[in-house]
Scaffold this motif. Structure first.
Motif, PDB file in Angstrom:
ATOM      1  N   GLY A   1       1.380  -1.112   0.006  1.00 21.78           N
ATOM      2  CA  GLY A   1       0.284   0.301  -0.211  1.00 21.78           C
ATOM      3  C   GLY A   1       0.628   1.421   0.022  1.00 21.78           C
ATOM      4  O   GLY A   1       1.798   1.218   0.219  1.00 21.78           O
ATOM      5  N   GLU A   2      -0.036   2.448   0.377  1.00 25.05           N
ATOM      6  CA  GLU A   2       0.860   4.169  -0.318  1.00 25.05           C
ATOM      7  C   GLU A   2       0.506   4.098   1.222  1.00 25.05           C
ATOM      8  O   GLU A   2      -1.039   4.860   1.164  1.00 25.05           O
ATOM      9  CB  GLU A   2       0.474   4.211  -1.170  1.00 25.05           C
ATOM     10  CG  GLU A   2       1.133   5.282  -1.827  1.00 25.05           C
ATOM     11  CD  GLU A   2       1.462   5.622  -3.661  1.00 25.05           C
ATOM     12  OE1 GLU A   2       2.671   6.059  -3.412  1.00 25.05           O
ATOM     13  OE2 GLU A   2       0.515   5.623  -4.019  1.00 25.05           O
ATOM     14  N   ILE A   3       0.804   5.271   1.781  1.00 27.82           N
ATOM     15  CA  ILE A   3       0.279   6.097   2.592  1.00 27.82           C
ATOM     16  C   ILE A   3       0.246   8.485   2.091  1.00 27.82           C
ATOM     17  O   ILE A   3       1.260   7.873   1.602  1.00 27.82           O
ATOM     18  CB  ILE A   3       0.943   6.062   3.522  1.00 27.82           C
ATOM     19  CG1 ILE A   3       0.786   4.386   4.622  1.00 27.82           C
ATOM     20  CG2 ILE A   3       0.021   6.738   5.081  1.00 27.82           C
ATOM     21  CD1 ILE A   3      -0.146   3.991   4.820  1.00 27.82           C
ATOM     22  N   LYS A   4      -1.273   7.980   2.009  1.00 33.16           N
ATOM     23  CA  LYS A   4      -1.132  10.062   1.068  1.00 33.16           C
ATOM     24  C   LYS A   4      -2.035  10.730   2.013  1.00 33.16           C
ATOM     25  O   LYS A   4      -2.748  10.040   2.948  1.00 33.16           O
ATOM     26  CB  LYS A   4      -1.199   9.906   0.128  1.00 33.16           C
ATOM     27  CG  LYS A   4      -0.711   9.048  -1.341  1.00 33.16           C
ATOM     28  CD  LYS A   4      -1.004   9.141  -2.717  1.00 33.16           C
ATOM     29  CE  LYS A   4      -0.073   8.872  -3.327  1.00 33.16           C
ATOM     30  NZ  LYS A   4      -0.279   9.387  -5.003  1.00 33.16           N
TER      31      LYS A   4
ATOM     32  N   ILE B   1       3.176  10.606   2.998  1.00 36.33           N
ATOM     33  CA  ILE B   1       3.510  10.760   4.598  1.00 36.33           C
ATOM     34  C   ILE B   1       3.468   9.613   4.232  1.00 36.33           C
ATOM     35  O   ILE B   1       4.096   8.254   4.056  1.00 36.33           O
ATOM     36  CB  ILE B   1       1.814  10.280   4.672  1.00 36.33           C
ATOM     37  CG1 ILE B   1       1.068  11.861   4.739  1.00 36.33           C
ATOM     38  CG2 ILE B   1       2.329   9.827   6.478  1.00 36.33           C
ATOM     39  CD1 ILE B   1      -0.219  11.542   5.667  1.00 36.33           C
ATOM     40  N   THR B   2       5.480  10.089   5.178  1.00 34.00           N
ATOM     41  CA  THR B   2       6.101   9.498   5.099  1.00 34.00           C
ATOM     42  C   THR B   2       6.583   8.634   6.639  1.00 34.00           C
ATOM     43  O   THR B   2       7.930   7.667   6.931  1.00 34.00           O
ATOM     44  CB  THR B   2       7.768   9.521   4.531  1.00 34.00           C
ATOM     45  OG1 THR B   2       8.356  10.527   4.989  1.00 34.00           O
ATOM     46  CG2 THR B   2       8.126   9.766   3.447  1.00 34.00           C
ATOM     47  N   ASP B   3       6.270   9.110   7.814  1.00 34.43           N
ATOM     48  CA  ASP B   3       6.752   8.333   8.950  1.00 34.43           C
ATOM     49  C   ASP B   3       5.471   8.452   9.883  1.00 34.43           C
ATOM     50  O   ASP B   3       5.161   8.504  10.550  1.00 34.43           O
ATOM     51  CB  ASP B   3       7.119  10.156   9.348  1.00 34.43           C
ATOM     52  CG  ASP B   3       6.284  11.453   9.385  1.00 34.43           C
ATOM     53  OD1 ASP B   3       5.589  11.387   9.071  1.00 34.43           O
ATOM     54  OD2 ASP B   3       6.522  12.264   9.754  1.00 34.43           O
ATOM     55  N   ALA B   4       3.734   7.801   8.860  1.00 32.10           N
ATOM     56  CA  ALA B   4       2.995   7.203   9.215  1.00 32.10           C
ATOM     57  C   ALA B   4       3.862   5.781   9.869  1.00 32.10           C
ATOM     58  O   ALA B   4       4.746   5.295   9.854  1.00 32.10           O
ATOM     59  CB  ALA B   4       2.155   7.209   8.282  1.00 32.10           C
ATOM     60  N   VAL B   5       2.357   5.264  11.107  1.00 36.84           N
ATOM     61  CA  VAL B   5       2.963   4.102  11.767  1.00 36.84           C
ATOM     62  C   VAL B   5       1.590   3.306  11.008  1.00 36.84           C
ATOM     63  O   VAL B   5       0.745   3.227  11.157  1.00 36.84           O
ATOM     64  CB  VAL B   5       3.189   4.414  13.800  1.00 36.84           C
ATOM     65  CG1 VAL B   5       3.277   2.524  14.064  1.00 36.84           C
ATOM     66  CG2 VAL B   5       4.374   5.107  13.529  1.00 36.84           C
ATOM     67  N   ILE B   6       2.147   1.762  10.956  1.00 31.93           N
ATOM     68  CA  ILE B   6       1.016   1.144  10.297  1.00 31.93           C
ATOM     69  C   ILE B   6       1.040  -0.343  11.577  1.00 31.93           C
ATOM     70  O   ILE B   6       2.320  -0.860  11.875  1.00 31.93           O
ATOM     71  CB  ILE B   6       2.075   0.421   9.149  1.00 31.93           C
ATOM     72  CG1 ILE B   6       1.656   1.440   8.190  1.00 31.93           C
ATOM     73  CG2 ILE B   6       0.491  -0.683   8.453  1.00 31.93           C
ATOM     74  CD1 ILE B   6       2.643   1.270   7.028  1.00 31.93           C
TER      75      ILE B   6
ATOM     76  N   PRO C   1       6.264   3.096   6.078  1.00 28.93           N
ATOM     77  CA  PRO C   1       6.655   3.176   4.996  1.00 28.93           C
ATOM     78  C   PRO C   1       7.711   3.535   4.614  1.00 28.93           C
ATOM     79  O   PRO C   1       8.647   4.829   4.975  1.00 28.93           O
ATOM     80  CB  PRO C   1       5.319   4.434   4.394  1.00 28.93           C
ATOM     81  CG  PRO C   1       5.242   4.963   5.897  1.00 28.93           C
ATOM     82  CD  PRO C   1       5.349   3.803   6.757  1.00 28.93           C
ATOM     83  N   ASN C   2       8.292   3.370   3.140  1.00 28.01           N
ATOM     84  CA  ASN C   2       9.507   3.432   2.432  1.00 28.01           C
ATOM     85  C   ASN C   2       9.357   5.637   2.823  1.00 28.01           C
ATOM     86  O   ASN C   2       8.629   5.629   2.158  1.00 28.01           O
ATOM     87  CB  ASN C   2       9.491   3.365   1.085  1.00 28.01           C
ATOM     88  CG  ASN C   2      10.679   3.773  -0.004  1.00 28.01           C
ATOM     89  OD1 ASN C   2      11.541   5.016   0.768  1.00 28.01           O
ATOM     90  ND2 ASN C   2      11.356   2.644  -0.089  1.00 28.01           N
ATOM     91  N   PRO C   3      11.219   5.512   3.532  1.00 25.07           N
ATOM     92  CA  PRO C   3      10.659   7.205   3.523  1.00 25.07           C
ATOM     93  C   PRO C   3      10.914   7.980   2.343  1.00 25.07           C
ATOM     94  O   PRO C   3      10.362   8.960   1.937  1.00 25.07           O
ATOM     95  CB  PRO C   3      12.491   7.470   4.614  1.00 25.07           C
ATOM     96  CG  PRO C   3      12.765   5.366   5.146  1.00 25.07           C
ATOM     97  CD  PRO C   3      11.656   5.229   4.250  1.00 25.07           C
ATOM     98  N   SER C   4      11.320   7.484   1.049  1.00 28.36           N
ATOM     99  CA  SER C   4      11.219   7.841  -0.061  1.00 28.36           C
ATOM    100  C   SER C   4       9.714   8.117  -1.397  1.00 28.36           C
ATOM    101  O   SER C   4       9.951   9.458  -2.185  1.00 28.36           O
ATOM    102  CB  SER C   4      12.127   7.814  -0.720  1.00 28.36           C
ATOM    103  OG  SER C   4      12.006   6.781  -1.390  1.00 28.36           O
ATOM    104  N   SER C   5       8.726   7.150  -0.519  1.00 30.36           N
ATOM    105  CA  SER C   5       7.537   7.054  -1.893  1.00 30.36           C
ATOM    106  C   SER C   5       6.396   6.658  -0.763  1.00 30.36           C
ATOM    107  O   SER C   5       5.446   6.807  -1.586  1.00 30.36           O
ATOM    108  CB  SER C   5       8.680   5.972  -2.038  1.00 30.36           C
ATOM    109  OG  SER C   5       8.462   3.954  -1.391  1.00 30.36           O
ATOM    110  N   GLY C   6       6.299   6.475   0.194  1.00 33.08           N
ATOM    111  CA  GLY C   6       5.785   6.161   1.688  1.00 33.08           C
ATOM    112  C   GLY C   6       4.566   4.818   1.055  1.00 33.08           C
ATOM    113  O   GLY C   6       3.736   4.863   1.389  1.00 33.08           O
ATOM    114  N   LYS C   7       5.395   3.979   0.535  1.00 39.98           N
ATOM    115  CA  LYS C   7       4.728   2.921   0.503  1.00 39.98           C
ATOM    116  C   LYS C   7       5.458   1.200   1.028  1.00 39.98           C
ATOM    117  O   LYS C   7       6.295   1.524   1.638  1.00 39.98           O
ATOM    118  CB  LYS C   7       5.580   2.711  -1.088  1.00 39.98           C
ATOM    119  CG  LYS C   7       4.882   3.360  -2.469  1.00 39.98           C
ATOM    120  CD  LYS C   7       4.971   2.761  -3.894  1.00 39.98           C
ATOM    121  CE  LYS C   7       4.836   3.569  -4.515  1.00 39.98           C
ATOM    122  NZ  LYS C   7       4.212   3.180  -6.140  1.00 39.98           N
TER     123      LYS C   7
END
Length: 127
Positions: A27-30, A37-42, A68-74
């Motif tokens: 997935g991807e977080i936006k 959004i790169t600093d979310a917690v899943i 998520p990946n710091p550069s892509s949010g995935k």
């Protein structure tokens, strides 16, 4: 030769019964504007239930915390297939999102999240 075939079939049967099939959650977080959004917690919690009966799964999969990946949010994670998972995504300043997902064998399940700005609420698994 007959013994070799019998042993091979027995090995295949045992490995299919005891081998853990895996599925992939991606997935991807936006945010609402489409920014990554790169600093979310899943947080992924395995509730251990299958669609036909309940079964506890391996402890290492019961609660996972990933970012998520710091550069892509995935994000991408392999999980034991055939189980339901509660997936909770949060970040400071945004309302958390939760979903219950079922992972099938060798399936890649996509769960993209759009976080809305708002007060953070305690994360609770979906019912």
């Amino acid at each position: 030769m007959r013994k070799l075939v019998t042993l091979s079939l027995a090995f295949l049967l045992i490995s299919s019964v005891y081998g853990q099939s895996m599925g992939v959650l991606t997935g991807e977080i936006k945010d609402a504007q489409g920014s990554i959004i790169t600093d979310a917690v899943i947080i992924i919690h395995a509730d251990g239930s299958r669609f036909w009966n309940a079964k506890k799964i391996d402890a290492k999969y019961e609660d996972l915390k990933i970012n998520p990946n710091p550069s892509s949010g995935k994000y991408r994670i392999e999980l034991p297939a055939g189980y339901y998972y509660d997936v909770m995504v949060s970040r400071a300043g945004f309302r958390p999102e939760c979903a219950k997902l079922y992972i099938l064998k060798t399936q890649s399940k996509e769960f993209n999240v759009t976080l809305q700005i708002g007060p953070a609420e305690p994360l609770m698994p979906p019912e």
